[in-house]
Design an enzyme around this catalytic site. Structure first.
Site, PDB file in Angstrom:
ATOM      1  N   CYS A 277      19.981  10.277  -4.276  1.00 10.04           N
ATOM      2  CA  CYS A 277      19.721  10.261  -2.822  1.00 10.04           C
ATOM      3  C   CYS A 277      19.349  11.633  -2.247  1.00 10.04           C
ATOM      4  O   CYS A 277      18.273  11.783  -1.668  1.00 10.04           O
ATOM      5  CB  CYS A 277      20.932   9.714  -2.088  1.00 10.04           C
ATOM      6  SG  CYS A 277      21.363   8.063  -2.652  1.00 10.04           S
TER       7      CYS A 277
ATOM      8  N   GLU B 230      22.274   2.428   5.229  1.00  7.13           N
ATOM      9  CA  GLU B 230      23.601   2.375   4.618  1.00  7.13           C
ATOM     10  C   GLU B 230      24.049   3.802   4.321  1.00  7.13           C
ATOM     11  O   GLU B 230      23.232   4.673   4.038  1.00  7.13           O
ATOM     12  CB  GLU B 230      23.583   1.484   3.369  1.00  7.13           C
ATOM     13  CG  GLU B 230      22.651   1.925   2.251  1.00  7.13           C
ATOM     14  CD  GLU B 230      23.239   3.003   1.391  1.00  7.13           C
ATOM     15  OE1 GLU B 230      24.478   3.100   1.362  1.00  7.13           O
ATOM     16  OE2 GLU B 230      22.474   3.770   0.779  1.00  7.13           O
TER      17      GLU B 230
ATOM     18  N   PHE C 111      32.587  18.014   2.067  1.00  5.33           N
ATOM     19  CA  PHE C 111      31.307  18.555   1.592  1.00  5.33           C
ATOM     20  C   PHE C 111      31.244  20.075   1.666  1.00  5.33           C
ATOM     21  O   PHE C 111      30.210  20.667   1.943  1.00  5.33           O
ATOM     22  CB  PHE C 111      30.121  17.888   2.305  1.00  5.33           C
ATOM     23  CG  PHE C 111      29.787  16.568   1.667  1.00  5.33           C
ATOM     24  CD1 PHE C 111      30.693  15.522   1.734  1.00  5.33           C
ATOM     25  CD2 PHE C 111      28.626  16.382   0.952  1.00  5.33           C
ATOM     26  CE1 PHE C 111      30.447  14.315   1.100  1.00  5.33           C
ATOM     27  CE2 PHE C 111      28.363  15.179   0.310  1.00  5.33           C
ATOM     28  CZ  PHE C 111      29.271  14.145   0.392  1.00  5.33           C
TER      29      PHE C 111
ATOM     30  N   ASN D  88      21.710  12.668   5.523  1.00  4.01           N
ATOM     31  CA  ASN D  88      21.702  13.109   4.124  1.00  4.01           C
ATOM     32  C   ASN D  88      21.228  14.555   4.003  1.00  4.01           C
ATOM     33  O   ASN D  88      21.770  15.342   3.235  1.00  4.01           O
ATOM     34  CB  ASN D  88      20.817  12.182   3.279  1.00  4.01           C
ATOM     35  CG  ASN D  88      21.604  11.021   2.702  1.00  4.01           C
ATOM     36  OD1 ASN D  88      22.779  10.842   3.023  1.00  4.01           O
ATOM     37  ND2 ASN D  88      20.978  10.214   1.874  1.00  4.01           N
TER      38      ASN D  88
ATOM     39  N   ASP E 217      16.449 -10.259  -7.682  1.00  8.49           N
ATOM     40  CA  ASP E 217      15.938  -9.095  -8.405  1.00  8.49           C
ATOM     41  C   ASP E 217      14.871  -9.575  -9.371  1.00  8.49           C
ATOM     42  O   ASP E 217      14.937 -10.703  -9.863  1.00  8.49           O
ATOM     43  CB  ASP E 217      17.072  -8.395  -9.163  1.00  8.49           C
ATOM     44  CG  ASP E 217      16.779  -6.931  -9.407  1.00  8.49           C
ATOM     45  OD1 ASP E 217      17.477  -6.083  -8.827  1.00  8.49           O
ATOM     46  OD2 ASP E 217      15.822  -6.635 -10.167  1.00  8.49           O
TER      47      ASP E 217
ATOM     48  N   THR F  45      13.346   3.407  -3.223  1.00 11.27           N
ATOM     49  CA  THR F  45      12.250   4.159  -2.596  1.00 11.27           C
ATOM     50  C   THR F  45      12.155   5.506  -3.328  1.00 11.27           C
ATOM     51  O   THR F  45      12.493   6.547  -2.776  1.00 11.27           O
ATOM     52  CB  THR F  45      12.504   4.398  -1.088  1.00 11.27           C
ATOM     53  OG1 THR F  45      13.823   4.940  -0.916  1.00 11.27           O
ATOM     54  CG2 THR F  45      12.391   3.130  -0.293  1.00 11.27           C
TER      55      THR F  45
ATOM     56  N   ALA G 144      32.090  24.013  -3.447  1.00 10.14           N
ATOM     57  CA  ALA G 144      31.011  24.731  -4.136  1.00 10.14           C
ATOM     58  C   ALA G 144      30.881  24.163  -5.543  1.00 10.14           C
ATOM     59  O   ALA G 144      31.850  23.703  -6.138  1.00 10.14           O
ATOM     60  CB  ALA G 144      31.343  26.213  -4.180  1.00 10.14           C
TER      61      ALA G 144
HETATM   62  C1  UGA Z   1      24.987  10.276  -0.556  1.00 11.27           C
HETATM   63  C2  UGA Z   1      25.687  10.256   0.813  1.00 11.27           C
HETATM   64  O1  UGA Z   1      26.924  10.953   0.729  1.00 11.27           O
HETATM   65  C3  UGA Z   1      25.928   8.820   1.285  1.00 11.27           C
HETATM   66  O2  UGA Z   1      26.478   8.823   2.598  1.00 11.27           O
HETATM   67  C4  UGA Z   1      24.586   8.060   1.292  1.00 11.27           C
HETATM   68  O3  UGA Z   1      24.758   6.707   1.656  1.00 11.27           O
HETATM   69  C5  UGA Z   1      23.969   8.110  -0.098  1.00 11.27           C
HETATM   70  O4  UGA Z   1      23.781   9.487  -0.473  1.00 11.27           O
HETATM   71  C6  UGA Z   1      22.645   7.400  -0.040  1.00 11.27           C
HETATM   72  O5  UGA Z   1      21.749   7.850   0.671  1.00 11.27           O
HETATM   73  O6  UGA Z   1      22.524   6.313  -0.630  1.00 11.27           O
HETATM   74  P1  UGA Z   1      25.772   9.933  -3.072  1.00 11.27           P
HETATM   75  O7  UGA Z   1      24.372  10.250  -3.469  1.00 11.27           O
HETATM   76  O8  UGA Z   1      26.437   8.777  -3.689  1.00 11.27           O
HETATM   77  O9  UGA Z   1      25.888   9.701  -1.490  1.00 11.27           O
HETATM   78  O10 UGA Z   1      26.628  11.210  -3.445  1.00 11.27           O
HETATM   79  P2  UGA Z   1      27.500  12.293  -2.672  1.00 11.27           P
HETATM   80  O11 UGA Z   1      28.921  11.955  -2.824  1.00 11.27           O
HETATM   81  O12 UGA Z   1      27.004  12.543  -1.328  1.00 11.27           O
HETATM   82  O13 UGA Z   1      27.192  13.573  -3.584  1.00 11.27           O
HETATM   83  C7  UGA Z   1      25.852  14.057  -3.751  1.00 11.27           C
HETATM   84  C8  UGA Z   1      25.852  15.330  -4.561  1.00 11.27           C
HETATM   85  O14 UGA Z   1      26.457  16.400  -3.851  1.00 11.27           O
HETATM   86  C9  UGA Z   1      26.605  15.236  -5.889  1.00 11.27           C
HETATM   87  O15 UGA Z   1      25.884  15.896  -6.896  1.00 11.27           O
HETATM   88  C10 UGA Z   1      27.919  15.936  -5.602  1.00 11.27           C
HETATM   89  O16 UGA Z   1      28.562  16.462  -6.728  1.00 11.27           O
HETATM   90  C11 UGA Z   1      27.438  17.042  -4.655  1.00 11.27           C
HETATM   91  N1  UGA Z   1      28.507  17.575  -3.793  1.00 11.27           N
HETATM   92  C12 UGA Z   1      29.098  16.790  -2.859  1.00 11.27           C
HETATM   93  C13 UGA Z   1      28.882  18.908  -3.924  1.00 11.27           C
HETATM   94  O17 UGA Z   1      28.349  19.660  -4.776  1.00 11.27           O
HETATM   95  N2  UGA Z   1      29.852  19.403  -3.100  1.00 11.27           N
HETATM   96  C14 UGA Z   1      30.466  18.643  -2.161  1.00 11.27           C
HETATM   97  O18 UGA Z   1      31.332  19.171  -1.424  1.00 11.27           O
HETATM   98  C15 UGA Z   1      30.077  17.297  -2.037  1.00 11.27           C
END
Ligand code: UGA
Length: 433
Positions: free
Chosen positions: A262, A151, A251, A210, A30, A86, A254
């Site tokens: 991401c 990933e 997912f 995503n 890094d 990115t 609500a």
């Molecule tokens: C997301 C993807 O889930 C991963 O598979 C992926 O690797 C990652 O992006 C990435 O591209 O690096 P992440 O950003 O850690 O992971 O978070 P998530 O758990 O997916 O949640 C994203 C957002 O959606 C959060 O704000 C969460 O609160 C919201 N969410 C999630 C909801 O509002 N409702 C749900 O049912 C699920």
């Protein structure tokens, strides 16, 4: 296998720790000196459930080490993973690839013997071709293959996800490179699905996944709006939908809108790619616009509610973009909080892990409490914005005693509406009248 990982963020560090635990010799690079010093001295730089123990163990064993020097990491490596950021370009919203290209330029100089260079960062379709061209230009003698290795780790659950992947996607255009990665991931053989695809398909799989998940959340949020008007209950509706295995239970929670580093970035980048290739992605474009609007609307709901009280105090619980992480980047909670702060200055906040990161973003515009109850003291409204487990177990009797008015706005549908109402609170949540 000797693995070099470029970038020690939410992707690079958990991946490095996981690969070290699997028996590889990992060197992480890094540019940021403080990060490297901190990691080498045993101080972890990001919060990830379950990472501390594995990190300490592998650091002591010498299976993982950290350096600022690209040559030390890349020289003799069998595999170099690029895991740098990115971020969205501020104007075009396309993924900004400057860190990827800079990493490719630098690493190319130190490649020795046959090396696989794998892109872990989420990169637009065709980036692999570009990285390959850069390496060839900088080091025409380099003997390497460039691979897309997306990933799918979720922040906060990265270690769990690393050891329990739904699939491993390998986007390699040569069998030699495929073999290196199949060897690396051998411990997962028989435990998960391996997908050997061409590099561009692999790059697309990551964005398409995503964007689909973001759309799924947007769908359930839109359905929640409908339920509020029609008198249905979104929790019941989501359960009924999710039991159909073609839809799936995950997912469908609500909430106040999706966020994080991401989904917002990747949906925007995917939409831009659609425009670039002349194949507009209308569902994704609508998802982005409506998700942005939703956060403003949620802020407005709080503002409208607090108007019922003179100098109303708002207690906000949850600042991270979701439970289980300290990350506030593109957090719906922070965006809603900013909306609230445009109208009210009497706000106290609490988050179990994200206070420091939140403070970097909003400074002294709010009062930072030491726990949920301190935040709620004399508050007129309690607003839950992040789904932390501990908020599910709030002592409602205690809350009722310390708050000035007993009112809760639960934007993560965490609490049991009956319990809350039985304890004398005025309660509102998402997707129910
Ligand atoms: C997301 C993807 O889930 C991963 O598979 C992926 O690797 C990652 O992006 C990435 O591209 O690096 P992440 O950003 O850690 O992971 O978070 P998530 O758990 O997916 O949640 C994203 C957002 O959606 C959060 O704000 C969460 O609160 C919201 N969410 C999630 C909801 O509002 N409702 C749900 O049912 C699920």
């Amino acid at each position: 296998m000797k693995v070099a990982i470029i970038g020690t963020g939410y992707v690079g560090l958990p991946t490095g720790v996981g690969l070290a635990e699997l028996g590889n010799k990992v060197v992480c690079v890094d540019k940021i000196a403080e990060k490297i010093d901190s990691l080498n001295s045993g101080k972890i730089t990001i919060y990830e459930d379950g990472m501390e123990e594995l990190f300490q163990k592998n650091l002591k064993k010498g299976s993982i080490s950290f350096t600022q020097d690209m040559e030390t990491a890349v020289k003799d490596a069998d595999l170099v993973m690029i895991a740098v950021g990115t971020p969205p370009h501020p104007e075009t919203k396309e993924a900004d690839l400057k860190y990827i290209y800079a990493a490719a330029e630098e690493l190319a100089q130190y490649l020795t013997g046959y090396t696989v260079v794998a892109t872990k960062s989420t990169v637009p379709v065709g980036t692999g071709d570009e990285v390959e061209a850069i390496i060839k230009r900088v080091n025409p003698d380099a003997n390497c293959d460039v691979v897309s290795l997306p990933e799918f780790l979720r922040e906060g659950f990265a270690i769990h996800d690393f050891f329990n992947p739904d699939r491993i996607v390998i986007g390699a255009n040569t069998t030699k490179a495929q073999e290196v990665l199949l060897t690396l991931y051998k411990p997962f053989k028989g435990k998960t699905e391996f997908l050997l695809v061409n590099r561009k398909s692999s790059e697309t799989i990551k964005y398409a996944s995503n964007a689909f998940l973001a759309m799924k959340i947007h769908y359930i949020n839109e359905m929640a709006n409908f339920c509020e008007k029609a008198g249905a209950d979104i929790n019941e509706v989501a359960k009924g939908m999710g039991l159909d295995s073609r839809i799936g239970k995950k997912f469908l929670n609500a909430g106040p809108g999706y966020g994080g580093s991401c989904f917002p970035k990747d949906t925007n980048a995917m939409a831009q790619m659609g425009k670039k290739y002349g194949a507009r992605l209308n569902l994704i474009e609508t998802t982005i616009a409506k998700n942005d609007e939703r956060k403003v609307e949620m802020g407005q709901r709080v503002i409208d509610a607090v108007k019922d009280y003179k100098d109303g105090k708002i207690a906000v619980l949850g600042l991270a973009f979701k439970g289980g992480t300290d990350d506030c980047r593109d957090s719906p909670a922070m965006e809603i909080l900013n909306e609230i702060l445009r109208h009210s200055s009497n706000v106290s906040v609490y988050d179990p892990k994200a206070m420091e990161n939140a403070q970097k973003l909003i400074g002294d515009k709010v009062v930072y409490a030491n726990d949920a109850y301190e935040a709620c003291k004399s508050a007129d409204i309690l607003v839950i914005l992040t789904e932390w487990e501990e908020f599910k177990h709030l002592d409602l009797v205690k809350l009722k005693q310390i708050m000035r008015h007993a009112r809760i706005m639960d934007m993560r549908n965490m609490l049991n509406p009956k319990d809350v109402k039985n304890n004398g609170f005025v309660y509102s949540c998402i997707g129910m009248k």
